[in-house]
Motif scaffolding. Structure first.
Motif, PDB file in Angstrom:
ATOM      1  N   LEU A   2       0.854  -1.268   0.062  1.00  0.00           N
ATOM      2  CA  LEU A   2      -0.241  -0.050  -0.077  1.00  0.00           C
ATOM      3  C   LEU A   2       0.851   1.347   0.186  1.00  0.00           C
ATOM      4  O   LEU A   2       0.578   2.281  -0.531  1.00  0.00           O
ATOM      5  CB  LEU A   2      -1.089   0.004   1.239  1.00  0.00           C
ATOM      6  CG  LEU A   2      -1.922  -1.000   1.069  1.00  0.00           C
ATOM      7  CD1 LEU A   2      -3.033  -0.911   2.333  1.00  0.00           C
ATOM      8  CD2 LEU A   2      -2.925  -0.551  -0.024  1.00  0.00           C
ATOM      9  N   LYS A   3       1.835   1.289   0.758  1.00  0.00           N
ATOM     10  CA  LYS A   3       2.901   2.111   0.610  1.00  0.00           C
ATOM     11  C   LYS A   3       3.269   2.792  -0.798  1.00  0.00           C
ATOM     12  O   LYS A   3       3.402   3.839  -1.079  1.00  0.00           O
ATOM     13  CB  LYS A   3       4.190   2.114   1.703  1.00  0.00           C
ATOM     14  CG  LYS A   3       5.076   3.238   1.646  1.00  0.00           C
ATOM     15  CD  LYS A   3       6.162   2.958   2.525  1.00  0.00           C
ATOM     16  CE  LYS A   3       7.111   4.026   2.634  1.00  0.00           C
ATOM     17  NZ  LYS A   3       8.538   3.643   3.201  1.00  0.00           N
ATOM     18  N   GLN A   6       0.673   4.094  -2.733  1.00  0.00           N
ATOM     19  CA  GLN A   6       0.282   5.555  -2.476  1.00  0.00           C
ATOM     20  C   GLN A   6       1.288   6.468  -2.961  1.00  0.00           C
ATOM     21  O   GLN A   6       1.104   7.551  -3.538  1.00  0.00           O
ATOM     22  CB  GLN A   6       0.122   5.859  -0.863  1.00  0.00           C
ATOM     23  CG  GLN A   6      -0.109   7.418  -0.250  1.00  0.00           C
ATOM     24  CD  GLN A   6      -1.317   7.719  -0.858  1.00  0.00           C
ATOM     25  OE1 GLN A   6      -2.465   7.050  -0.578  1.00  0.00           O
ATOM     26  NE2 GLN A   6      -1.613   8.633  -1.688  1.00  0.00           N
ATOM     27  N   GLU A   7       2.578   5.961  -2.699  1.00  0.00           N
ATOM     28  CA  GLU A   7       3.612   6.893  -3.545  1.00  0.00           C
ATOM     29  C   GLU A   7       3.396   7.149  -4.969  1.00  0.00           C
ATOM     30  O   GLU A   7       3.721   8.089  -5.596  1.00  0.00           O
ATOM     31  CB  GLU A   7       4.933   6.093  -3.368  1.00  0.00           C
ATOM     32  CG  GLU A   7       5.663   5.954  -2.106  1.00  0.00           C
ATOM     33  CD  GLU A   7       6.804   5.044  -1.609  1.00  0.00           C
ATOM     34  OE1 GLU A   7       7.371   5.243  -0.587  1.00  0.00           O
ATOM     35  OE2 GLU A   7       7.301   4.389  -2.780  1.00  0.00           O
ATOM     36  N   ASP A  10       0.713   9.486  -5.493  1.00  0.00           N
ATOM     37  CA  ASP A  10       1.162  10.801  -5.293  1.00  0.00           C
ATOM     38  C   ASP A  10       2.116  11.341  -6.402  1.00  0.00           C
ATOM     39  O   ASP A  10       1.832  12.685  -6.842  1.00  0.00           O
ATOM     40  CB  ASP A  10       2.133  10.783  -3.985  1.00  0.00           C
ATOM     41  CG  ASP A  10       1.537  10.753  -2.841  1.00  0.00           C
ATOM     42  OD1 ASP A  10       0.119  10.726  -2.640  1.00  0.00           O
ATOM     43  OD2 ASP A  10       2.220  10.364  -1.581  1.00  0.00           O
ATOM     44  N   ASN A  15      -6.091  11.107  -6.173  1.00  0.00           N
ATOM     45  CA  ASN A  15      -6.573  10.527  -4.971  1.00  0.00           C
ATOM     46  C   ASN A  15      -6.960   9.373  -4.878  1.00  0.00           C
ATOM     47  O   ASN A  15      -7.099   8.782  -5.964  1.00  0.00           O
ATOM     48  CB  ASN A  15      -7.392  11.734  -4.338  1.00  0.00           C
ATOM     49  CG  ASN A  15      -8.531  12.014  -5.177  1.00  0.00           C
ATOM     50  OD1 ASN A  15      -8.989  11.239  -5.925  1.00  0.00           O
ATOM     51  ND2 ASN A  15      -9.152  13.209  -5.128  1.00  0.00           N
ATOM     52  N   LYS A  16      -7.799   8.620  -3.942  1.00  0.00           N
ATOM     53  CA  LYS A  16      -8.342   7.443  -3.851  1.00  0.00           C
ATOM     54  C   LYS A  16      -9.646   7.440  -4.764  1.00  0.00           C
ATOM     55  O   LYS A  16     -10.071   6.417  -5.492  1.00  0.00           O
ATOM     56  CB  LYS A  16      -8.970   7.050  -2.604  1.00  0.00           C
ATOM     57  CG  LYS A  16      -7.749   6.770  -1.327  1.00  0.00           C
ATOM     58  CD  LYS A  16      -8.243   6.702  -0.101  1.00  0.00           C
ATOM     59  CE  LYS A  16      -7.096   6.790   0.609  1.00  0.00           C
ATOM     60  NZ  LYS A  16      -7.392   7.084   1.995  1.00  0.00           N
ATOM     61  N   PHE A  34      -6.735   1.053   1.992  1.00  0.00           N
ATOM     62  CA  PHE A  34      -6.246   2.036   2.337  1.00  0.00           C
ATOM     63  C   PHE A  34      -6.236   1.976   3.853  1.00  0.00           C
ATOM     64  O   PHE A  34      -5.172   2.160   4.809  1.00  0.00           O
ATOM     65  CB  PHE A  34      -6.122   3.332   1.741  1.00  0.00           C
ATOM     66  CG  PHE A  34      -5.385   3.444   0.640  1.00  0.00           C
ATOM     67  CD1 PHE A  34      -3.895   3.680   0.684  1.00  0.00           C
ATOM     68  CD2 PHE A  34      -6.057   3.071  -0.651  1.00  0.00           C
ATOM     69  CE1 PHE A  34      -3.473   3.485  -0.525  1.00  0.00           C
ATOM     70  CE2 PHE A  34      -5.473   3.056  -1.712  1.00  0.00           C
ATOM     71  CZ  PHE A  34      -3.925   3.209  -1.785  1.00  0.00           C
TER      72      PHE A  34
END
Length: 74
Positions: A2-3, A6-7, A10, A15-16, A34
């Motif tokens: 997930l990290k 998310q990176e 970004d 966004n989600k 998340f």
């Protein structure tokens, strides 16, 4: 995992909600992933990777020099 996802979000500035739209996965389901209240199934993992142009092994497509262009799991 997930990290890294998310990176990548970004990096793309999404966004989600946008990830949900791009992947075809319900926004609520994305949020549960998340929040780590729901495990991500393999099918949705592949959809998210496709939406973020990530190989399933979490390498950005632009850095991977193999012959795979893009795979869709719909």
């Amino acid at each position: 995992t997930l990290k890294r996802i998310q990176e990548r979000m970004d990096e793309f500035g999404i966004n989600k909600a946008k990830l949900a739209e791009k992947s075809g996965i319900n926004k609520g389901t994305i949020s549960k992933y998340f929040a780590e209240t729901q495990e991500m199934g393999l099918k949705n993992y592949f959809k998210i990777c496709g939406a973020l142009e990530l190989r399933p092994y979490l390498i950005p497509a632009e850095l991977d020099n193999n012959q795979i262009v893009r795979t869709f799991f719909n």
